[in-house]
Design a protein around this motif. Structure first.
Motif, PDB file in Angstrom:
ATOM      1  N   PRO A 226       0.827  -1.216   0.000  1.00 15.36           N
ATOM      2  CA  PRO A 226       0.000   0.000   0.000  1.00 15.36           C
ATOM      3  C   PRO A 226       0.856   1.259   0.000  1.00 15.36           C
ATOM      4  O   PRO A 226       1.928   1.300   0.617  1.00 15.36           O
ATOM      5  N   SER A 227       0.374   2.273  -0.707  1.00 11.17           N
ATOM      6  CA  SER A 227       1.126   3.522  -0.767  1.00 11.17           C
ATOM      7  C   SER A 227       0.245   4.713  -0.429  1.00 11.17           C
ATOM      8  O   SER A 227      -0.970   4.700  -0.659  1.00 11.17           O
ATOM      9  N   PHE A 228       0.884   5.725   0.118  1.00 10.47           N
ATOM     10  CA  PHE A 228       0.243   6.966   0.531  1.00 10.47           C
ATOM     11  C   PHE A 228       1.054   8.101  -0.091  1.00 10.47           C
ATOM     12  O   PHE A 228       2.255   7.934  -0.353  1.00 10.47           O
ATOM     13  N   ALA A 229       0.415   9.241  -0.335  1.00  8.07           N
ATOM     14  CA  ALA A 229       1.149  10.284  -1.050  1.00  8.07           C
ATOM     15  C   ALA A 229       0.632  11.674  -0.712  1.00  8.07           C
ATOM     16  O   ALA A 229      -0.546  11.865  -0.400  1.00  8.07           O
ATOM     17  N   VAL A 230       1.545  12.645  -0.800  1.00 10.51           N
ATOM     18  CA  VAL A 230       1.219  14.058  -0.661  1.00 10.51           C
ATOM     19  C   VAL A 230       1.454  14.738  -2.001  1.00 10.51           C
ATOM     20  O   VAL A 230       2.548  14.634  -2.571  1.00 10.51           O
ATOM     21  N   VAL A 231       0.432  15.443  -2.488  1.00 13.03           N
ATOM     22  CA  VAL A 231       0.583  16.323  -3.640  1.00 13.03           C
ATOM     23  C   VAL A 231       0.818  17.732  -3.105  1.00 13.03           C
ATOM     24  O   VAL A 231       0.006  18.251  -2.331  1.00 13.03           O
ATOM     25  N   ARG A 244      -0.217  13.942  -9.289  1.00 16.47           N
ATOM     26  CA  ARG A 244      -1.576  13.384  -9.257  1.00 16.47           C
ATOM     27  C   ARG A 244      -1.700  12.157 -10.163  1.00 16.47           C
ATOM     28  O   ARG A 244      -2.320  11.150  -9.775  1.00 16.47           O
ATOM     29  N   SER A 245      -1.133  12.229 -11.351  1.00 15.36           N
ATOM     30  CA  SER A 245      -1.283  11.105 -12.289  1.00 15.36           C
ATOM     31  C   SER A 245      -0.557   9.861 -11.792  1.00 15.36           C
ATOM     32  O   SER A 245      -1.067   8.743 -11.922  1.00 15.36           O
ATOM     33  N   MET A 246       0.636  10.046 -11.233  1.00 15.31           N
ATOM     34  CA  MET A 246       1.370   8.891 -10.704  1.00 15.31           C
ATOM     35  C   MET A 246       0.619   8.262  -9.540  1.00 15.31           C
ATOM     36  O   MET A 246       0.503   7.028  -9.445  1.00 15.31           O
ATOM     37  N   TYR A 247       0.107   9.081  -8.641  1.00 21.72           N
ATOM     38  CA  TYR A 247      -0.553   8.556  -7.446  1.00 21.72           C
ATOM     39  C   TYR A 247      -1.912   7.942  -7.770  1.00 21.72           C
ATOM     40  O   TYR A 247      -2.358   7.005  -7.101  1.00 21.72           O
ATOM     41  N   LYS A 248      -2.557   8.448  -8.806  1.00 24.31           N
ATOM     42  CA  LYS A 248      -3.813   7.840  -9.257  1.00 24.31           C
ATOM     43  C   LYS A 248      -3.533   6.464  -9.855  1.00 24.31           C
ATOM     44  O   LYS A 248      -4.265   5.493  -9.602  1.00 24.31           O
ATOM     45  N   ARG A 249      -2.468   6.362 -10.630  1.00 24.51           N
ATOM     46  CA  ARG A 249      -2.088   5.092 -11.256  1.00 24.51           C
ATOM     47  C   ARG A 249      -1.833   4.002 -10.221  1.00 24.51           C
ATOM     48  O   ARG A 249      -2.149   2.825 -10.439  1.00 24.51           O
ATOM     49  N   SER A 250      -1.267   4.381  -9.092  1.00 26.89           N
ATOM     50  CA  SER A 250      -0.908   3.406  -8.054  1.00 26.89           C
ATOM     51  C   SER A 250      -1.998   3.201  -7.010  1.00 26.89           C
ATOM     52  O   SER A 250      -1.827   2.414  -6.079  1.00 26.89           O
ATOM     53  N   SER A 252      -2.797   5.239  -4.713  1.00 30.24           N
ATOM     54  CA  SER A 252      -2.302   5.724  -3.420  1.00 30.24           C
ATOM     55  C   SER A 252      -3.399   6.482  -2.681  1.00 30.24           C
ATOM     56  O   SER A 252      -4.290   7.086  -3.304  1.00 30.24           O
ATOM     57  N   VAL A 253      -3.311   6.458  -1.359  1.00 33.08           N
ATOM     58  CA  VAL A 253      -4.137   7.339  -0.534  1.00 33.08           C
ATOM     59  C   VAL A 253      -3.492   8.715  -0.591  1.00 33.08           C
ATOM     60  O   VAL A 253      -2.324   8.871  -0.206  1.00 33.08           O
ATOM     61  N   VAL A 254      -4.215   9.725  -1.075  1.00 32.63           N
ATOM     62  CA  VAL A 254      -3.609  11.018  -1.396  1.00 32.63           C
ATOM     63  C   VAL A 254      -4.137  12.146  -0.509  1.00 32.63           C
ATOM     64  O   VAL A 254      -5.338  12.241  -0.233  1.00 32.63           O
ATOM     65  N   VAL A 255      -3.208  12.987  -0.077  1.00 33.77           N
ATOM     66  CA  VAL A 255      -3.521  14.241   0.616  1.00 33.77           C
ATOM     67  C   VAL A 255      -2.916  15.366  -0.206  1.00 33.77           C
ATOM     68  O   VAL A 255      -1.755  15.268  -0.629  1.00 33.77           O
ATOM     69  N   GLU A 256      -3.671  16.424  -0.453  1.00 31.81           N
ATOM     70  CA  GLU A 256      -3.145  17.589  -1.173  1.00 31.81           C
ATOM     71  C   GLU A 256      -2.914  18.730  -0.191  1.00 31.81           C
ATOM     72  O   GLU A 256      -3.791  19.035   0.632  1.00 31.81           O
ATOM     73  N   LEU A 257      -1.742  19.345  -0.277  1.00 30.43           N
ATOM     74  CA  LEU A 257      -1.388  20.443   0.612  1.00 30.43           C
ATOM     75  C   LEU A 257      -0.950  21.654  -0.209  1.00 30.43           C
ATOM     76  O   LEU A 257      -0.211  21.494  -1.193  1.00 30.43           O
ATOM     77  N   PRO A 258      -1.373  22.860   0.174  1.00 31.46           N
ATOM     78  CA  PRO A 258      -0.990  24.072  -0.558  1.00 31.46           C
ATOM     79  C   PRO A 258       0.441  24.462  -0.225  1.00 31.46           C
ATOM     80  O   PRO A 258       0.697  25.340   0.592  1.00 31.46           O
ATOM     81  N   SER A 259       1.382  23.819  -0.873  1.00 33.26           N
ATOM     82  CA  SER A 259       2.779  23.950  -0.458  1.00 33.26           C
ATOM     83  C   SER A 259       3.721  23.924  -1.647  1.00 33.26           C
ATOM     84  O   SER A 259       3.383  23.443  -2.733  1.00 33.26           O
ATOM     85  N   GLU A 276       1.962   8.461   9.901  1.00 32.81           N
ATOM     86  CA  GLU A 276       1.384   7.657  10.989  1.00 32.81           C
ATOM     87  C   GLU A 276       0.167   6.869  10.501  1.00 32.81           C
ATOM     88  O   GLU A 276      -0.086   5.749  10.938  1.00 32.81           O
ATOM     89  N   ARG A 277      -0.593   7.450   9.584  1.00 30.00           N
ATOM     90  CA  ARG A 277      -1.725   6.723   8.999  1.00 30.00           C
ATOM     91  C   ARG A 277      -1.217   5.499   8.250  1.00 30.00           C
ATOM     92  O   ARG A 277      -1.805   4.411   8.324  1.00 30.00           O
ATOM     93  N   ALA A 278      -0.130   5.671   7.512  1.00 32.25           N
ATOM     94  CA  ALA A 278       0.459   4.542   6.784  1.00 32.25           C
ATOM     95  C   ALA A 278       0.972   3.462   7.744  1.00 32.25           C
ATOM     96  O   ALA A 278       0.935   2.279   7.431  1.00 32.25           O
ATOM     97  N   ALA A 279       1.441   3.890   8.901  1.00 32.67           N
ATOM     98  CA  ALA A 279       1.960   2.934   9.892  1.00 32.67           C
ATOM     99  C   ALA A 279       0.852   2.070  10.483  1.00 32.67           C
ATOM    100  O   ALA A 279       1.094   0.941  10.910  1.00 32.67           O
ATOM    101  N   GLN A 280      -0.357   2.587  10.486  1.00 34.42           N
ATOM    102  CA  GLN A 280      -1.471   1.898  11.139  1.00 34.42           C
ATOM    103  C   GLN A 280      -2.272   1.028  10.180  1.00 34.42           C
ATOM    104  O   GLN A 280      -3.188   0.333  10.590  1.00 34.42           O
TER     105      GLN A 280
END
Length: 280
Positions: A226-231, A244-250, A252-259, A276-280
């Motif tokens: 399982p994979s998790f990702a920040v955009v 976004r396209s890479m994480y959609k392909r996989s 992944s559980v995605v979080v978007e941050l204005p950064s 920590e979410r990925a750890a659980q």
């Protein structure tokens, strides 16, 4: 009560004689000190009763962090502090960035030292590294922080060519390494952190070899784990559309941050929460 703190007031009263009328101001001072000390004792008792943070039962207890190009492990400090406070054992990889194979080997060396299930985290080019190293038996899940997430046969160079970033072109060195022009480092890499910090990062950046940039992964770990990702929605180093396209392909559980690209520095609490979410 600590007698050394009250002795000066006891001595003042004694000096006036056993039957002398105490000075009202001295009585007020004594009462104030006694109340403060009593309050301090209560606070210390309560603090001692608070249990130490511990990772949730069943969670992976180990976190391994891999930095990307043009940075080093010190950028993880705020994330490290949060994760260790919350009971996780955190290790950081310092990949040499001389080749993808070298960087995967450096990561596996740290993974070998873990004592059980581990969350493997990569930023930027570090995402390519964890995609290769993540097949290690200790890795439970993968976290991509504004990172490349290649499929088999893809490299940083091929992904960047297909979906170019808005950053200024990288500067080459005579011996085959690439670096970010210090004049644009703040704007392109770390627009949302203080300029003095960005200037220091620009001066201390770790160049990446062309060999690493063109290295490809044979068996992507995200296909089996399982994979998790920040955009980072204001990223200039990697196109947010590519993220976004890479994480959609996989899936992944995605979080978007204005950064900016330096999201792990400017948003450490949100990044740590996803890990920590990925750890659980």
């Amino acid at each position: 009560m600590n007698s050394s703190l009250s002795d000066p007031f006891i001595n003042i009263v004694s000096a006036n004689g056993a039957n002398a009328r105490p000075d009202p101001n001295e009585e007020i001072a004594m009462t104030t000190i006694q109340n403060l000390l009593a309050g301090t004792a209560m606070f210390c008792t309560a603090a001692a009763a608070i249990p130490a943070h511990a990772a949730p039962s069943g969670a992976a207890k180990n976190i391994v962090l891999v930095h990307g190009a043009f940075a080093d492990g010190s950028g993880w400090q705020a994330v490290y502090t949060i994760l260790t406070r919350d009971g996780y054992k955190v290790s950081m990889v310092q990949p040499p960035e001389t080749s993808l194979d070298d960087d995967i080997a450096a990561t596996k060396r740290v993974l070998d030292a873990q004592d059980g299930p581990t969350v493997l985290v990569g930023h930027s080019y570090g995402g390519i590294v964890i995609t290769g190293a993540g097949n290690h038996v200790h890795v439970k899940s993968l976290v991509y922080i504004a990172a490349f997430q290649p499929d088999a046969g893809e490299s940083l160079a091929s992904l960047e060519t297909a979906t170019p970033s808005p950053a200024a072109p990288l500067k080459p060195s005579a011996d085959g390494f690439l670096y970010v022009d210090p004049a644009v480092f703040h704007a392109d890499f770390a627009a949302d952190i203080p300029s003095a910090q960005a200037d220091f990062m620009a001066a201390s950046q770790v160049g990446i070899s062309v060999k690493a940039v063109t290295g490809t992964v044979t068996v992507p770990a995200w296909k089996a784990k399982p994979s998790f990702a920040v955009v980072a929605t204001q990223d200039h180093m990697i196109s947010p559309a590519l993220e976004r396209s890479m994480y959609k392909r996989s899936n992944s559980v995605v979080v978007e941050l204005p950064s900016s690209h330096a999201v792990y520095i400017s948003h450490p609490a949100e990044v740590a929460a996803l890990i920590e979410r990925a750890a659980q």
